[in-house]
Design a protein around this motif. Structure first.
Motif, PDB file in Angstrom:
ATOM      1  N   GLY A 267       8.093 -20.706   6.176  1.00 24.46           N
ATOM      2  CA  GLY A 267       7.129 -19.175   6.114  1.00 24.46           C
ATOM      3  C   GLY A 267       7.195 -18.999   4.911  1.00 24.46           C
ATOM      4  N   ALA A 268       7.729 -19.303   3.625  1.00 25.51           N
ATOM      5  CA  ALA A 268       7.477 -19.079   2.509  1.00 25.51           C
ATOM      6  C   ALA A 268       5.757 -18.191   2.327  1.00 25.51           C
ATOM      7  CB  ALA A 268       8.093 -19.574   1.829  1.00 25.51           C
ATOM      8  N   GLY A 269       6.367 -17.421   1.111  1.00 22.67           N
ATOM      9  CA  GLY A 269       5.335 -16.783   0.903  1.00 22.67           C
ATOM     10  C   GLY A 269       5.836 -15.228   0.735  1.00 22.67           C
ATOM     11  N   ASP A 270       6.146 -15.030   1.745  1.00 23.49           N
ATOM     12  CA  ASP A 270       7.071 -13.425   1.470  1.00 23.49           C
ATOM     13  C   ASP A 270       7.875 -13.632   0.196  1.00 23.49           C
ATOM     14  OD1 ASP A 270       5.842 -13.377   4.136  1.00 23.49           O
ATOM     15  OD2 ASP A 270       7.979 -14.037   5.212  1.00 23.49           O
ATOM     16  N   THR A 271       8.305 -14.059   0.071  1.00 22.53           N
ATOM     17  CA  THR A 271       8.652 -14.371  -1.778  1.00 22.53           C
ATOM     18  C   THR A 271       8.349 -14.067  -2.464  1.00 22.53           C
ATOM     19  OG1 THR A 271       8.935 -16.858  -1.853  1.00 22.53           O
ATOM     20  CG2 THR A 271      11.133 -15.878  -0.950  1.00 22.53           C
TER      21      THR A 271
ATOM     22  N   MET B 153      -5.219 -20.393  10.573  1.00 19.10           N
ATOM     23  CA  MET B 153      -5.222 -21.522   9.609  1.00 19.10           C
ATOM     24  C   MET B 153      -3.861 -21.236   7.945  1.00 19.10           C
ATOM     25  SD  MET B 153      -4.515 -25.451   9.733  1.00 19.10           S
ATOM     26  CE  MET B 153      -5.728 -25.567  11.713  1.00 19.10           C
ATOM     27  N   LYS B 154      -3.185 -21.417   7.675  1.00 24.10           N
ATOM     28  CA  LYS B 154      -2.339 -21.164   6.506  1.00 24.10           C
ATOM     29  C   LYS B 154      -3.694 -22.617   5.281  1.00 24.10           C
ATOM     30  CE  LYS B 154       1.699 -20.119   8.040  1.00 24.10           C
ATOM     31  NZ  LYS B 154       2.417 -20.963   8.071  1.00 24.10           N
ATOM     32  N   HIS B 155      -4.629 -21.999   4.839  1.00 26.59           N
ATOM     33  CA  HIS B 155      -5.279 -22.576   4.211  1.00 26.59           C
ATOM     34  C   HIS B 155      -4.671 -23.211   3.027  1.00 26.59           C
ATOM     35  CE1 HIS B 155      -9.174 -21.419   5.579  1.00 26.59           C
ATOM     36  NE2 HIS B 155      -8.667 -22.202   6.478  1.00 26.59           N
TER      37      HIS B 155
ATOM     38  N   LEU C  61       8.094 -36.257  -3.541  1.00 28.06           N
ATOM     39  CA  LEU C  61       8.931 -35.178  -3.671  1.00 28.06           C
ATOM     40  C   LEU C  61       7.805 -33.854  -3.067  1.00 28.06           C
ATOM     41  CD1 LEU C  61      11.585 -32.983  -5.337  1.00 28.06           C
ATOM     42  CD2 LEU C  61      10.059 -33.986  -7.312  1.00 28.06           C
ATOM     43  N   TYR C  62       6.599 -33.345  -3.963  1.00 30.16           N
ATOM     44  CA  TYR C  62       6.138 -33.055  -3.828  1.00 30.16           C
ATOM     45  C   TYR C  62       5.597 -32.673  -2.025  1.00 30.16           C
ATOM     46  CZ  TYR C  62       2.977 -29.559  -6.024  1.00 30.16           C
ATOM     47  OH  TYR C  62       2.463 -28.206  -6.875  1.00 30.16           O
ATOM     48  N   SER C  63       5.512 -33.590  -0.973  1.00 27.24           N
ATOM     49  CA  SER C  63       4.974 -33.025   0.180  1.00 27.24           C
ATOM     50  C   SER C  63       5.983 -33.073   1.161  1.00 27.24           C
ATOM     51  CB  SER C  63       4.848 -34.459   1.181  1.00 27.24           C
ATOM     52  OG  SER C  63       3.411 -35.165  -0.018  1.00 27.24           O
ATOM     53  N   ARG C  64       7.297 -33.105   0.432  1.00 27.82           N
ATOM     54  CA  ARG C  64       8.618 -32.418   1.059  1.00 27.82           C
ATOM     55  C   ARG C  64       8.828 -31.345   0.648  1.00 27.82           C
ATOM     56  NH1 ARG C  64      12.663 -35.990  -0.636  1.00 27.82           N
ATOM     57  NH2 ARG C  64      13.289 -34.602  -2.706  1.00 27.82           N
ATOM     58  N   ALA C  65       8.283 -30.988  -0.409  1.00 26.66           N
ATOM     59  CA  ALA C  65       8.749 -29.207  -0.639  1.00 26.66           C
ATOM     60  C   ALA C  65       7.824 -28.650   0.247  1.00 26.66           C
ATOM     61  CB  ALA C  65       8.899 -29.347  -2.106  1.00 26.66           C
ATOM     62  N   ILE C  66       6.202 -29.104  -0.439  1.00 27.94           N
ATOM     63  CA  ILE C  66       5.775 -28.485   0.858  1.00 27.94           C
ATOM     64  C   ILE C  66       5.657 -28.636   1.703  1.00 27.94           C
ATOM     65  CG2 ILE C  66       2.954 -28.167   0.611  1.00 27.94           C
ATOM     66  CD1 ILE C  66       2.621 -29.790  -1.341  1.00 27.94           C
ATOM     67  N   GLU C  67       5.887 -28.828   2.944  1.00 29.65           N
ATOM     68  CA  GLU C  67       6.361 -29.109   4.159  1.00 29.65           C
ATOM     69  C   GLU C  67       7.489 -28.545   4.395  1.00 29.65           C
ATOM     70  OE1 GLU C  67       6.076 -32.875   6.254  1.00 29.65           O
ATOM     71  OE2 GLU C  67       7.517 -32.051   7.312  1.00 29.65           O
ATOM     72  N   ARG C  68       8.550 -27.958   3.529  1.00 34.70           N
ATOM     73  CA  ARG C  68       9.545 -27.079   3.673  1.00 34.70           C
ATOM     74  C   ARG C  68       9.092 -25.770   3.246  1.00 34.70           C
ATOM     75  NH1 ARG C  68      13.351 -28.312  -0.661  1.00 34.70           N
ATOM     76  NH2 ARG C  68      14.355 -29.982   0.423  1.00 34.70           N
TER      77      ARG C  68
ATOM     78  N   ARG D 266       0.250 -14.539 -11.684  1.00 34.60           N
ATOM     79  CA  ARG D 266       0.881 -12.961 -10.980  1.00 34.60           C
ATOM     80  C   ARG D 266      -0.322 -12.498  -9.384  1.00 34.60           C
ATOM     81  NH1 ARG D 266       0.855 -10.069 -16.005  1.00 34.60           N
ATOM     82  NH2 ARG D 266       3.805 -10.555 -16.562  1.00 34.60           N
ATOM     83  N   ARG D 267      -1.505 -13.371  -9.246  1.00 31.27           N
ATOM     84  CA  ARG D 267      -2.414 -13.148  -8.591  1.00 31.27           C
ATOM     85  C   ARG D 267      -1.682 -13.763  -7.172  1.00 31.27           C
ATOM     86  NH1 ARG D 267      -7.494 -11.412  -8.005  1.00 31.27           N
ATOM     87  NH2 ARG D 267      -8.674 -12.367  -6.555  1.00 31.27           N
ATOM     88  N   TYR D 268      -1.029 -14.543  -7.610  1.00 28.12           N
ATOM     89  CA  TYR D 268      -0.765 -16.286  -6.253  1.00 28.12           C
ATOM     90  C   TYR D 268       0.582 -15.747  -6.451  1.00 28.12           C
ATOM     91  CZ  TYR D 268      -5.252 -16.997  -6.702  1.00 28.12           C
ATOM     92  OH  TYR D 268      -6.741 -17.482  -7.095  1.00 28.12           O
ATOM     93  N   ALA D 269       1.524 -14.770  -7.307  1.00 25.94           N
ATOM     94  CA  ALA D 269       2.991 -14.868  -6.490  1.00 25.94           C
ATOM     95  C   ALA D 269       3.703 -15.202  -5.412  1.00 25.94           C
ATOM     96  CB  ALA D 269       3.936 -13.648  -7.795  1.00 25.94           C
ATOM     97  N   GLY D 270       4.528 -16.397  -6.011  1.00 28.48           N
ATOM     98  CA  GLY D 270       5.258 -15.954  -4.593  1.00 28.48           C
ATOM     99  C   GLY D 270       4.285 -17.323  -3.405  1.00 28.48           C
ATOM    100  N   ARG D 271       3.299 -18.055  -3.963  1.00 30.19           N
ATOM    101  CA  ARG D 271       2.694 -18.815  -2.995  1.00 30.19           C
ATOM    102  C   ARG D 271       1.881 -19.624  -4.298  1.00 30.19           C
ATOM    103  NH1 ARG D 271      -3.281 -16.415  -1.477  1.00 30.19           N
ATOM    104  NH2 ARG D 271      -2.995 -13.494  -3.090  1.00 30.19           N
TER     105      ARG D 271
END
Ligand code: GAR
Length: 200
Positions: free
Chosen positions: A193-197, A1-3, A181-188, A103-108
């Motif tokens: 599968g972002a988090g790689d950026t 599960m992605k937390h 807006l926020y819910s839509r952006a998080i859903e996208r 920086r610890r959470y960069a990209g996420r």
């Protein structure tokens, strides 16, 4: 599960909208994602009760208990990391975070800001937009980088400024749009599968 871990300072209406979207849009089934925890920097933050009532882990890490910003951020990071987050969401979190934390959470690490960035970073956005004579205002979801309110933009919502608008009236109309807006952006973000950026 992605937390997903959500950080708040106050009412947490954006947080509540995200929690509801996660339920209604079945993020667990569709993306394997769930809101794992809500953490506030103020014990009296209203949103903590909402989270607890929903069975979500909710806790306060009071910034007043720490002598320095660095010490607070270290404690906050420890509380966040306890939930192994795939995504950390700032939702009305009103503390400036240190570069080490960012920086610890960069990209996420995402934030919502109540203006059409890059216009009006910082505080008091609605009054400043009205005083500048803007015909439109709005909100921005962006990745958090070390420079305050300057990370890559994920999405924006536009709200007209009405004749005779007050900062309070405009803020209320923008807030309604923030929830969508926020819910839509998080859903996208979850869908892509972002988090790689890495935006650091
Ligand atoms: C929201 O309008 C959010 O955009 C803003 O605080 C409000 C929090 O409302 N955030 C900032 O100003 C961050 N610089 P909420 O607690 O009801 O979600």
């Amino acid at each position: 599960m992605k937390h997903i871990v959500i950080l708040i300072s106050g009412e947490g209406s954006n947080m509540a909208a995200i929690v509801r979207a996660a339920e209604q849009q079945r993020w667990a089934e569709r993306f394997g994602a769930s809101v794992a925890a809500v953490i506030a920097n103020k014990p009296e933050a209203g949103g903590l009760r909402f989270a607890r009532d929903r069975g979500i882990a909710a806790e306060a890490v009071s910034h007043k208990a720490f002598a320095t910003r660095e010490a607070f951020d270290a404690a906050l990071a420890a509380a966040v990391d306890a939930h192994s987050p795939a995504l950390v969401v700032l939702a009305g979190f009103m503390r400036i975070l240190t570069p080490v934390f960012v920086r610890r959470y960069a990209g996420r690490l995402l934030n919502i800001h109540p203006s059409l960035l890059p216009a009006f970073p910082g505080l008091d956005t609605h009054r400043r937009a009205i005083e500048a004579g803007c015909r439109v205002a709005g909100a921005t979801v962006h990745q958090v980088t070390v420079e305050l309110d300057h990370g890559p933009i994920l999405d924006q919502a536009i709200v007209p400024v009405l004749p005779g608008d007050t900062a309070e009236g405009l803020a209320a109309r923008v807030l309604t749009q923030e929830h969508l807006l926020y819910s839509r952006a998080i859903e996208r973000w979850l869908h892509e599968g972002a988090g790689d950026t890495d935006s650091s």
